[in-house]
Design a protein around this motif. Structure first.
Motif, PDB file in Angstrom:
ATOM      1  N   PHE A 123       0.841  -1.014  -0.004  1.00  0.00           N
ATOM      2  CA  PHE A 123       0.134  -0.060   0.031  1.00  0.00           C
ATOM      3  C   PHE A 123       0.851   1.370   0.068  1.00  0.00           C
ATOM      4  O   PHE A 123       2.068   1.237   0.564  1.00  0.00           O
ATOM      5  N   VAL A 124       0.385   2.210  -0.931  1.00  0.00           N
ATOM      6  CA  VAL A 124       1.399   3.584  -1.063  1.00  0.00           C
ATOM      7  C   VAL A 124       0.569   4.561  -0.372  1.00  0.00           C
ATOM      8  O   VAL A 124      -0.722   4.954  -1.012  1.00  0.00           O
ATOM      9  N   PRO A 125       0.964   5.301   0.579  1.00  0.00           N
ATOM     10  CA  PRO A 125       0.287   6.312   1.233  1.00  0.00           C
ATOM     11  C   PRO A 125       0.013   7.446   0.397  1.00  0.00           C
ATOM     12  O   PRO A 125       0.749   7.639  -0.788  1.00  0.00           O
ATOM     13  N   ASP A 126      -0.594   8.531   0.543  1.00  0.00           N
ATOM     14  CA  ASP A 126      -1.090   9.618  -0.328  1.00  0.00           C
ATOM     15  C   ASP A 126      -0.064  10.635  -0.167  1.00  0.00           C
ATOM     16  O   ASP A 126       0.139  11.576  -1.210  1.00  0.00           O
ATOM     17  N   GLN A 127       0.476  10.783   1.227  1.00  0.00           N
ATOM     18  CA  GLN A 127       1.406  11.833   1.364  1.00  0.00           C
ATOM     19  C   GLN A 127       2.636  11.341   2.306  1.00  0.00           C
ATOM     20  O   GLN A 127       2.614  10.307   2.801  1.00  0.00           O
ATOM     21  N   GLY A 128       3.505  12.085   2.102  1.00  0.00           N
ATOM     22  CA  GLY A 128       4.792  12.013   2.654  1.00  0.00           C
ATOM     23  C   GLY A 128       6.095  11.259   1.894  1.00  0.00           C
ATOM     24  O   GLY A 128       5.733  10.740   0.743  1.00  0.00           O
ATOM     25  N   ARG A 129       7.224  11.467   2.545  1.00  0.00           N
ATOM     26  CA  ARG A 129       8.301  10.919   1.788  1.00  0.00           C
ATOM     27  C   ARG A 129       8.348   9.345   1.814  1.00  0.00           C
ATOM     28  O   ARG A 129       8.594   8.769   3.103  1.00  0.00           O
ATOM     29  N   CYS A 130       8.081   8.673   0.578  1.00  0.00           N
ATOM     30  CA  CYS A 130       8.074   7.158   0.607  1.00  0.00           C
ATOM     31  C   CYS A 130       9.143   6.436   0.092  1.00  0.00           C
ATOM     32  O   CYS A 130       9.484   6.812  -0.894  1.00  0.00           O
ATOM     33  N   PHE A 131       9.837   5.415   0.633  1.00  0.00           N
ATOM     34  CA  PHE A 131      11.135   4.746   0.108  1.00  0.00           C
ATOM     35  C   PHE A 131      11.069   3.304   0.231  1.00  0.00           C
ATOM     36  O   PHE A 131      10.467   2.898   1.179  1.00  0.00           O
TER      37      PHE A 131
END
Length: 435
Positions: A123-131
């Protein structure tokens, strides 16, 4: 260049650190100065950050992620071995430095210099720095390495609708608030705010006093003073305590490194090491910024007015034309935040600049640092493969890399925000760059 720095150990300095001598330190006439200090490790065999960079650049596997197909594409860079029998892999997904998913990653057979797709969904969140971080370790002990030896990692950015760290985005929008049990004073978001519970207190009105030399903006718990001759803040006070040791200043200079030697004479001829900032026009008005109003009204709080300061200024050295011509806007919000929008044009007669930056000279007691960016070691735009994105902390001293001959050190690339604090004071600076 080579394995180790070649220098002579000379005991401990007064500060307790090791001393090393190199070319010329013994009075010899013919020498290569510090050109013997070009190793991957220090004389005591402690790794340079460059060796850590070298290690991860030469990792045996490389991975990219296909968002559409939800597969991880892994390429084998080994010449003879199949990683399925030799290497264990794992993955983790982080949001603003916190792991939100992860697990082991069984590797299929991947013949040398080929690639394979491995199904991987999350699952990929809508907001924030994702790595997405993929790590590789040795499965079993070899002739020279123990089982579990770290073989390197890949860090892959996962796009989100709001690509900035949530704290940075919140600080810039005015929706982030300091916990009531935090330090008593906080300056942030390219600005400042008092540490208080937003449900119990709300920002008061702003007062602006203009004199022949200064523009003073006062809020509920802060007083900022801007010099209209330079267009720069000379004082940032929170609860009557001063954050600055000296006035803020734009800076185009840095101490030259070994690689800068060919251009240093030109930089000094252009007097880039002796520049100052001058304001030609400073105007101000009160306004209710649309983005701030939207954020406030969403929280059920009426958005107070802000002070918008427009500044036409330059950075120049004596007897030379300006290096930079700028049309900048400074917005001071009622909660103490300062938003700085810089629009700068470099004079084309100057081929290149040592750096462009804004310096904030803080009180010496403010030594503790927390940041979201690349770490934990020093990282640069052209040297960051050994680092990864996360929430790191340390001190000004611990972030210093003690090269035997001092060079630039301690940078942390791709930061969304940094907090410096100490003795009840705290300053947080956030980047508005969403790329």
């Amino acid at each position: 260049w080579e394995w180790c720095d070649h220098a002579v150990y000379k005991g401990k300095a007064e500060n307790g650190k090791d001393m090393y001598w190199y070319g010329g330190d013994h009075g010899e006439v013919q020498h290569d100065a510090n050109f013997c200090l070009d190793g991957l490790v220090y004389p005591d065999r402690k790794p340079h950050t460059g060796l850590l960079e070298y290690k991860n650049v030469h990792r045996p596997l490389r991975a990219v992620y296909d968002m559409e197909k939800q597969v991880l594409v892994v390429e084998n860079h080994l010449d003879f071995l199949d990683p399925a029998d030799q290497i264990s892999a794992a993955w983790s997904l982080t949001l603003d430095g916190t792991e939100i998913a992860g697990g082991s990653l069984p590797l299929p057979s991947i013949p040398p210099h080929t690639e394979r797709e491995i199904p991987l969904s999350f699952f990929v969140p809508d907001q924030g720095r994702c790595f997405l971080k993929v790590t590789y370790v040795l499965k079993e002990e070899s002739a020279s390495l123990p089982a579990g030896h770290d073989l390197g990692f890949d860090e892959i950015r996962i796009p989100t609708a709001e690509p900035r760290a949530l704290k940075a985005a919140g600080l810039l929008a005015g929706t982030d608030r300091v916990r009531p049990d935090a330090d008593k004073m906080d300056a942030g978001a390219a600005g400042a705010q008092a540490a208080a519970d937003p449900q119990q207190t709300s920002p008061g009105a702003l007062t602006v006093t203009e004199s022949e030399r200064f523009l003073v903006i006062e809020g509920q718990d802060f007083t900022y003073r801007l010099d209209t001759l330079s267009g720069l803040f000379t004082s940032l006070k929170l609860h009557d305590r001063e954050l600055l040791d000296r006035p803020i200043d734009f800076n185009v200079w840095r101490a030259p490194t070994d690689n800068d030697v060919p251009g240093v004479d030109l930089w000094k001829l252009e007097r880039l090491d002796h520049t100052g900032t001058r304001a030609y026009e400073v105007t101000w008005k009160t306004a209710k910024p649309a983005d701030a109003a939207a954020g406030r009204e969403a929280d059920g709080i009426e958005a107070p007015e802000a002070v918008e300061i427009s500044i036409r200024q330059s950075v120049a050295s004596m007897s030379n034309q300006p290096v930079l011509r700028m049309n900048n806007k400074v917005t001071v919000f009622a909660d103490g935040r300062i938003l700085l929008d810089v629009q700068a044009d470099k004079d084309p007669e100057y081929a290149d600049l040592p750096r462009i930056g804004l310096r904030l000279f803080l009180c010496g007691s403010m030594k503790k640092i927390r940041y979201f960016g690349m770490g934990p070691m020093e990282t640069y735009i052209d040297k960051h493969h050994a680092g990864h994105h996360g929430y790191f902390k340390g001190t000004a001293a611990s972030m210093q890399e003690d090269y035997i001959r001092p060079q630039e050190s301690g940078s942390h690339y791709d930061c969304d925000f940094v907090t410096v604090k100490g003795k009840g004071l705290r300053l947080t600076v956030a980047s508005a760059d969403a790329d």
